[in-house]
Design a protein around this motif. Sequence first.
Motif, short mmCIF file in Angstrom:
data_model
loop_
_atom_site.label_atom_id
_atom_site.label_comp_id
_atom_site.label_asym_id
_atom_site.label_seq_id
_atom_site.Cartn_x
_atom_site.Cartn_y
_atom_site.Cartn_z
N ASN A 1 42.20 39.74 26.35
CA ASN A 1 40.84 39.23 26.13
C ASN A 1 40.17 38.76 27.40
O ASN A 1 38.96 38.89 27.56
CB ASN A 1 40.86 38.11 25.09
CG ASN A 1 41.11 38.64 23.70
OD1 ASN A 1 40.81 39.79 23.40
ND2 ASN A 1 41.67 37.81 22.85
N ASP A 2 40.94 38.21 28.33
CA ASP A 2 40.35 37.71 29.57
C ASP A 2 40.27 38.78 30.68
O ASP A 2 39.80 38.51 31.77
CB ASP A 2 41.09 36.48 30.08
CG ASP A 2 42.53 36.76 30.49
OD1 ASP A 2 42.98 37.94 30.40
OD2 ASP A 2 43.22 35.81 30.88
N GLY A 3 40.74 40.01 30.41
CA GLY A 3 40.65 41.10 31.37
C GLY A 3 41.63 41.02 32.52
O GLY A 3 41.53 41.77 33.48
N SER A 4 42.63 40.14 32.41
CA SER A 4 43.56 39.96 33.52
C SER A 4 44.76 40.90 33.49
O SER A 4 45.51 40.97 34.46
CB SER A 4 44.07 38.51 33.53
OG SER A 4 44.87 38.27 32.38
N ALA A 5 44.94 41.63 32.40
CA ALA A 5 46.12 42.50 32.28
C ALA A 5 45.88 43.59 31.24
O ALA A 5 45.00 43.47 30.38
CB ALA A 5 47.34 41.68 31.90
N ASP B 1 49.57 43.48 35.25
CA ASP B 1 48.59 42.50 35.70
C ASP B 1 47.55 43.19 36.56
O ASP B 1 47.87 44.11 37.31
CB ASP B 1 49.26 41.37 36.50
CG ASP B 1 50.16 40.51 35.63
OD1 ASP B 1 49.75 40.17 34.51
OD2 ASP B 1 51.28 40.19 36.08
N LEU B 2 46.28 42.74 36.44
CA LEU B 2 45.19 43.33 37.20
C LEU B 2 44.60 42.31 38.17
O LEU B 2 44.52 41.12 37.85
CB LEU B 2 44.08 43.80 36.25
CG LEU B 2 44.46 44.86 35.22
CD1 LEU B 2 43.31 45.10 34.27
CD2 LEU B 2 44.89 46.15 35.90
N ASP B 3 44.17 42.80 39.33
CA ASP B 3 43.46 41.92 40.26
C ASP B 3 41.98 41.86 39.85
O ASP B 3 41.58 42.46 38.85
CB ASP B 3 43.66 42.38 41.72
CG ASP B 3 43.06 43.74 42.03
OD1 ASP B 3 42.21 44.24 41.25
OD2 ASP B 3 43.43 44.32 43.06
N GLY B 4 41.17 41.19 40.63
CA GLY B 4 39.76 41.01 40.30
C GLY B 4 38.95 42.29 40.24
O GLY B 4 37.91 42.34 39.60
N GLU B 5 39.44 43.35 40.88
CA GLU B 5 38.74 44.63 40.89
C GLU B 5 39.30 45.61 39.85
O GLU B 5 38.85 46.74 39.76
CB GLU B 5 38.82 45.24 42.28
CG GLU B 5 38.34 44.28 43.34
CD GLU B 5 37.33 44.89 44.26
OE1 GLU B 5 37.27 46.12 44.35
OE2 GLU B 5 36.61 44.11 44.89
N GLY B 6 40.33 45.19 39.12
CA GLY B 6 40.91 46.04 38.09
C GLY B 6 42.01 46.96 38.57
O GLY B 6 42.36 47.92 37.90
N HIS B 7 42.58 46.67 39.73
CA HIS B 7 43.72 47.42 40.25
C HIS B 7 45.00 46.68 39.88
O HIS B 7 44.99 45.46 39.68
CB HIS B 7 43.64 47.58 41.77
CG HIS B 7 42.45 48.36 42.22
ND1 HIS B 7 42.41 49.73 42.20
CD2 HIS B 7 41.24 47.95 42.68
CE1 HIS B 7 41.24 50.14 42.64
NE2 HIS B 7 40.51 49.08 42.94
N ALA B 8 46.12 47.39 39.84
CA ALA B 8 47.40 46.77 39.50
C ALA B 8 47.76 45.71 40.54
O ALA B 8 47.63 45.92 41.74
CB ALA B 8 48.50 47.82 39.41
N ALA B 9 48.21 44.58 40.06
CA ALA B 9 48.62 43.47 40.93
C ALA B 9 50.02 43.04 40.54
O ALA B 9 50.47 43.28 39.42
CB ALA B 9 47.65 42.30 40.77
N GLY B 10 50.71 42.41 41.44
CA GLY B 10 52.00 41.83 41.10
C GLY B 10 53.13 42.82 40.86
O GLY B 10 54.01 42.56 40.05
N GLY B 11 53.12 43.96 41.52
CA GLY B 11 54.26 44.86 41.44
C GLY B 11 54.22 45.90 40.34
O GLY B 11 55.23 46.50 40.04
N GLY B 12 53.10 46.12 39.69
CA GLY B 12 53.00 47.17 38.69
C GLY B 12 53.38 46.72 37.29
O GLY B 12 53.13 45.59 36.90
#
Length: 110
Positions: free
Chosen positions: A63-67, A82-93
Amino acid sequence: LEWDGTRRVVYFSNTGRFSRNEIHRMLIESRPTGKLMRYELDTRKLSVLVDGLVMPNGIAMTNDGSALLVCSTATSSLYKIDLDGEGHAAGGGARVVQNDLQGGPDNIRR
């Protein structure tokens, strides 16, 4: 398929190396050949968000768009990306957050 209206990005899965009419082969092999794709509408850029997934089949954004949450039919698992602020994978996939889901999940809804 998951639409992120804020970032104007579409996320979708590619289940692996076999075509849809050969799904039985994919289930038998259960190899990590699946991918999660990211398509930017404004730039028309297509990229691999995460690869090495086992038959990803179904996507939902938190719901919050973070993952993103992604089901694996072959392994009865739930991945979290997990997604970063631009919608790319963050935290190791992708990481598995739930195993042994009953019935072989074949999609996911919020």
